[in-house]
Design a protein around this motif. Structure first.
Motif, PDB file in Angstrom:
ATOM      1  N   ASP A   1     -56.184  24.750  56.995  1.00  0.00           N
ATOM      2  CA  ASP A   1     -55.551  25.348  58.161  1.00  0.00           C
ATOM      3  C   ASP A   1     -55.945  24.485  59.353  1.00  0.00           C
ATOM      4  O   ASP A   1     -56.808  24.859  60.149  1.00  0.00           O
ATOM      5  CB  ASP A   1     -55.989  26.799  58.334  1.00  0.00           C
ATOM      6  CG  ASP A   1     -55.154  27.539  59.363  1.00  0.00           C
ATOM      7  OD1 ASP A   1     -54.313  26.881  60.036  1.00  0.00           O
ATOM      8  OD2 ASP A   1     -55.334  28.757  59.510  1.00  0.00           O
ATOM      9  N   LEU A   2     -55.308  23.314  59.430  1.00  0.00           N
ATOM     10  CA  LEU A   2     -55.685  22.352  60.461  1.00  0.00           C
ATOM     11  C   LEU A   2     -55.332  22.844  61.854  1.00  0.00           C
ATOM     12  O   LEU A   2     -56.029  22.523  62.818  1.00  0.00           O
ATOM     13  CB  LEU A   2     -55.025  20.994  60.180  1.00  0.00           C
ATOM     14  CG  LEU A   2     -55.500  20.288  58.908  1.00  0.00           C
ATOM     15  CD1 LEU A   2     -54.757  18.971  58.715  1.00  0.00           C
ATOM     16  CD2 LEU A   2     -56.989  20.046  58.941  1.00  0.00           C
ATOM     17  N   VAL A   3     -54.298  23.641  61.976  1.00  0.00           N
ATOM     18  CA  VAL A   3     -53.922  24.157  63.297  1.00  0.00           C
ATOM     19  C   VAL A   3     -55.019  25.089  63.809  1.00  0.00           C
ATOM     20  O   VAL A   3     -55.425  25.002  64.973  1.00  0.00           O
ATOM     21  CB  VAL A   3     -52.551  24.866  63.230  1.00  0.00           C
ATOM     22  CG1 VAL A   3     -52.211  25.524  64.551  1.00  0.00           C
ATOM     23  CG2 VAL A   3     -51.459  23.887  62.817  1.00  0.00           C
ATOM     24  N   ARG A   4     -55.503  25.966  62.940  1.00  0.00           N
ATOM     25  CA  ARG A   4     -56.592  26.874  63.340  1.00  0.00           C
ATOM     26  C   ARG A   4     -57.867  26.074  63.631  1.00  0.00           C
ATOM     27  O   ARG A   4     -58.589  26.369  64.583  1.00  0.00           O
ATOM     28  CB  ARG A   4     -56.854  27.907  62.246  1.00  0.00           C
ATOM     29  CG  ARG A   4     -57.929  28.885  62.644  1.00  0.00           C
ATOM     30  CD  ARG A   4     -58.041  30.020  61.660  1.00  0.00           C
ATOM     31  NE  ARG A   4     -59.182  30.856  62.012  1.00  0.00           N
ATOM     32  CZ  ARG A   4     -59.917  31.493  61.135  1.00  0.00           C
ATOM     33  NH1 ARG A   4     -59.630  31.417  59.848  1.00  0.00           N
ATOM     34  NH2 ARG A   4     -60.939  32.222  61.517  1.00  0.00           N
ATOM     35  N   ALA A   5     -58.137  25.062  62.814  1.00  0.00           N
ATOM     36  CA  ALA A   5     -59.322  24.218  63.039  1.00  0.00           C
ATOM     37  C   ALA A   5     -59.232  23.524  64.391  1.00  0.00           C
ATOM     38  O   ALA A   5     -60.229  23.449  65.125  1.00  0.00           O
ATOM     39  CB  ALA A   5     -59.452  23.189  61.918  1.00  0.00           C
ATOM     40  N   LEU A   6     -58.046  23.039  64.737  1.00  0.00           N
ATOM     41  CA  LEU A   6     -57.867  22.402  66.049  1.00  0.00           C
ATOM     42  C   LEU A   6     -58.109  23.392  67.180  1.00  0.00           C
ATOM     43  O   LEU A   6     -58.686  23.051  68.212  1.00  0.00           O
ATOM     44  CB  LEU A   6     -56.473  21.788  66.163  1.00  0.00           C
ATOM     45  CG  LEU A   6     -56.298  20.441  65.476  1.00  0.00           C
ATOM     46  CD1 LEU A   6     -54.826  20.048  65.432  1.00  0.00           C
ATOM     47  CD2 LEU A   6     -57.112  19.374  66.165  1.00  0.00           C
ATOM     48  N   GLY A   7     -57.672  24.630  67.003  1.00  0.00           N
ATOM     49  CA  GLY A   7     -57.915  25.665  68.012  1.00  0.00           C
ATOM     50  C   GLY A   7     -59.402  25.919  68.203  1.00  0.00           C
ATOM     51  O   GLY A   7     -59.881  26.066  69.335  1.00  0.00           O
ATOM     52  N   LEU A   8     -60.145  25.958  67.095  1.00  0.00           N
ATOM     53  CA  LEU A   8     -61.593  26.152  67.184  1.00  0.00           C
ATOM     54  C   LEU A   8     -62.257  24.969  67.889  1.00  0.00           C
ATOM     55  O   LEU A   8     -63.152  25.147  68.723  1.00  0.00           O
ATOM     56  CB  LEU A   8     -62.186  26.314  65.783  1.00  0.00           C
ATOM     57  CG  LEU A   8     -61.808  27.594  65.031  1.00  0.00           C
ATOM     58  CD1 LEU A   8     -62.224  27.509  63.570  1.00  0.00           C
ATOM     59  CD2 LEU A   8     -62.438  28.804  65.697  1.00  0.00           C
ATOM     60  N   LEU A   9     -61.813  23.769  67.569  1.00  0.00           N
ATOM     61  CA  LEU A   9     -62.392  22.572  68.187  1.00  0.00           C
ATOM     62  C   LEU A   9     -62.082  22.523  69.678  1.00  0.00           C
ATOM     63  O   LEU A   9     -62.922  22.118  70.483  1.00  0.00           O
ATOM     64  CB  LEU A   9     -61.871  21.316  67.485  1.00  0.00           C
ATOM     65  CG  LEU A   9     -62.347  21.144  66.041  1.00  0.00           C
ATOM     66  CD1 LEU A   9     -61.605  20.000  65.369  1.00  0.00           C
ATOM     67  CD2 LEU A   9     -63.847  20.933  65.983  1.00  0.00           C
ATOM     68  N   GLU A  10     -60.877  22.943  70.056  1.00  0.00           N
ATOM     69  CA  GLU A  10     -60.528  22.981  71.479  1.00  0.00           C
ATOM     70  C   GLU A  10     -61.429  23.960  72.229  1.00  0.00           C
ATOM     71  O   GLU A  10     -61.832  23.706  73.365  1.00  0.00           O
ATOM     72  CB  GLU A  10     -59.063  23.373  71.662  1.00  0.00           C
ATOM     73  CG  GLU A  10     -58.095  22.257  71.334  1.00  0.00           C
ATOM     74  CD  GLU A  10     -56.642  22.682  71.477  1.00  0.00           C
ATOM     75  OE1 GLU A  10     -56.346  23.624  72.251  1.00  0.00           O
ATOM     76  OE2 GLU A  10     -55.798  22.065  70.799  1.00  0.00           O
ATOM     77  N   GLY A  11     -61.755  25.083  71.591  1.00  0.00           N
ATOM     78  CA  GLY A  11     -62.666  26.042  72.210  1.00  0.00           C
ATOM     79  C   GLY A  11     -64.041  25.432  72.455  1.00  0.00           C
ATOM     80  O   GLY A  11     -64.652  25.666  73.503  1.00  0.00           O
ATOM     81  N   VAL A  12     -64.522  24.649  71.494  1.00  0.00           N
ATOM     82  CA  VAL A  12     -65.824  23.989  71.666  1.00  0.00           C
ATOM     83  C   VAL A  12     -65.727  22.945  72.782  1.00  0.00           C
ATOM     84  O   VAL A  12     -66.623  22.834  73.621  1.00  0.00           O
ATOM     85  CB  VAL A  12     -66.282  23.331  70.340  1.00  0.00           C
ATOM     86  CG1 VAL A  12     -67.511  22.457  70.551  1.00  0.00           C
ATOM     87  CG2 VAL A  12     -66.552  24.394  69.285  1.00  0.00           C
ATOM     88  N   LEU A  13     -64.631  22.204  72.812  1.00  0.00           N
ATOM     89  CA  LEU A  13     -64.477  21.151  73.818  1.00  0.00           C
ATOM     90  C   LEU A  13     -64.310  21.711  75.230  1.00  0.00           C
ATOM     91  O   LEU A  13     -64.685  21.060  76.203  1.00  0.00           O
ATOM     92  CB  LEU A  13     -63.297  20.250  73.470  1.00  0.00           C
ATOM     93  CG  LEU A  13     -63.511  19.331  72.264  1.00  0.00           C
ATOM     94  CD1 LEU A  13     -62.223  18.657  71.858  1.00  0.00           C
ATOM     95  CD2 LEU A  13     -64.595  18.311  72.561  1.00  0.00           C
ATOM     96  N   LYS A  14     -63.762  22.903  75.348  1.00  0.00           N
ATOM     97  CA  LYS A  14     -63.567  23.505  76.675  1.00  0.00           C
ATOM     98  C   LYS A  14     -64.848  24.116  77.231  1.00  0.00           C
ATOM     99  O   LYS A  14     -64.920  24.399  78.424  1.00  0.00           O
ATOM    100  CB  LYS A  14     -62.473  24.571  76.617  1.00  0.00           C
ATOM    101  CG  LYS A  14     -61.083  23.998  76.477  1.00  0.00           C
ATOM    102  CD  LYS A  14     -60.043  25.093  76.416  1.00  0.00           C
ATOM    103  CE  LYS A  14     -58.659  24.503  76.240  1.00  0.00           C
ATOM    104  NZ  LYS A  14     -57.644  25.545  76.084  1.00  0.00           N
ATOM    105  N   SER A  15     -65.835  24.283  76.381  1.00  0.00           N
ATOM    106  CA  SER A  15     -67.086  24.900  76.819  1.00  0.00           C
ATOM    107  C   SER A  15     -67.838  23.972  77.765  1.00  0.00           C
ATOM    108  O   SER A  15     -68.010  22.787  77.495  1.00  0.00           O
ATOM    109  CB  SER A  15     -67.966  25.212  75.603  1.00  0.00           C
ATOM    110  OG  SER A  15     -69.210  25.689  76.035  1.00  0.00           O
ATOM    111  N   ASN A  16     -68.275  24.520  78.889  1.00  0.00           N
ATOM    112  CA  ASN A  16     -69.035  23.753  79.875  1.00  0.00           C
ATOM    113  C   ASN A  16     -70.538  23.955  79.726  1.00  0.00           C
ATOM    114  O   ASN A  16     -71.312  23.464  80.538  1.00  0.00           O
ATOM    115  CB  ASN A  16     -68.608  24.144  81.300  1.00  0.00           C
ATOM    116  CG  ASN A  16     -67.184  23.717  81.573  1.00  0.00           C
ATOM    117  OD1 ASN A  16     -66.718  22.716  81.061  1.00  0.00           O
ATOM    118  ND2 ASN A  16     -66.484  24.494  82.384  1.00  0.00           N
ATOM    119  N   ASP A  17     -70.938  24.682  78.718  1.00  0.00           N
ATOM    120  CA  ASP A  17     -72.350  24.946  78.481  1.00  0.00           C
ATOM    121  C   ASP A  17     -73.066  23.629  78.160  1.00  0.00           C
ATOM    122  O   ASP A  17     -72.620  22.875  77.296  1.00  0.00           O
ATOM    123  CB  ASP A  17     -72.483  25.913  77.297  1.00  0.00           C
ATOM    124  CG  ASP A  17     -73.912  26.320  77.030  1.00  0.00           C
ATOM    125  OD1 ASP A  17     -74.796  25.976  77.827  1.00  0.00           O
ATOM    126  OD2 ASP A  17     -74.134  27.004  76.011  1.00  0.00           O
TER     127      ASP A  17
END
Length: 187
Positions: free
Chosen positions: A98-114
């Motif tokens: 499920d590469l689309v879902r995996a990309l969504g998860l990765l985008e969430g990590v990349l958007k994190s400013n922590d």
């Protein structure tokens, strides 16, 4: 008695000074990485190495174990590390991808400013790039397969038409030739 010329000793004196200067010069200090850069490298390695070990683990386990691992990660709290682990799992070729879902998860990590998550960004970017390329190739593959099916269908239709024309040609009765030639035939 010998008289010394003042100028004759200069080359020797200069050689002694130069040689003594080379022998006593300290080693130039080696450039060291700033401590902040070393700390960032250590922090990034400490965050990424367990994820790379997890990837190796995923590559060794059976497809059934991959499904169990997916169920575990799906119900786990959505931390950046958990999201990266699930993205790694969703990209495994031996499991339902499920590469689309995996990309969504990765985008969430990349958007994190922590700041603690910043060390995971290089791995997340790398995975996102690879997954996007795989999606693009899968789309191209589907288009090529569709074109192949259409081409095979057209070839089948053309073969049927050729077979029908051959049948018509065989069904035509051959007229017996008479002594006369048809008009317009060469003599």
């Amino acid at each position: 008695m010998k008289t010394y010329d003042m100028h004759s000793g200069w080359p020797r004196l200069l050689a002694v000074i130069l040689l003594s200067g080379c022998a006593t010069s300290p080693e130039p200090p080696q450039e060291a990485l700033p401590t902040a850069a070393v700390a960032q490298i250590d922090e990034a390695a400490a965050a990424i190495l367990p994820l790379l070990s997890y990837l190796q683990f995923l590559q060794r386990i059976s497809p059934q174990q991959l499904l169990r691992e997916r169920a575990i990660l799906t119900v786990a709290p959505p931390t950046p590390v958990t999201q990266l682990r699930l993205a790694l799992l969703l990209g495994q070729p031996r499991a339902p991808q499920d590469l689309v879902r995996a990309l969504g998860l990765l985008e969430g990590v990349l958007k994190s400013n922590d700041p603690a998550v910043a060390s995971l960004h290089p791995l997340a970017r790398l995975l996102a790039s690879q997954y996007q390329e795989r999606l693009k190739l899968a789309t191209q593959n589907e288009k090529i397969l569709q074109q192949l099916k259409e081409s095979q269908h057209r070839n089948g239709e053309l073969q049927e038409k050729l077979d029908a024309l051959s049948d018509i040609e065989r069904s035509l009765t051959v007229r017996p030739s008479s002594g006369k030639k048809p008009p317009g035939a060469p003599r």
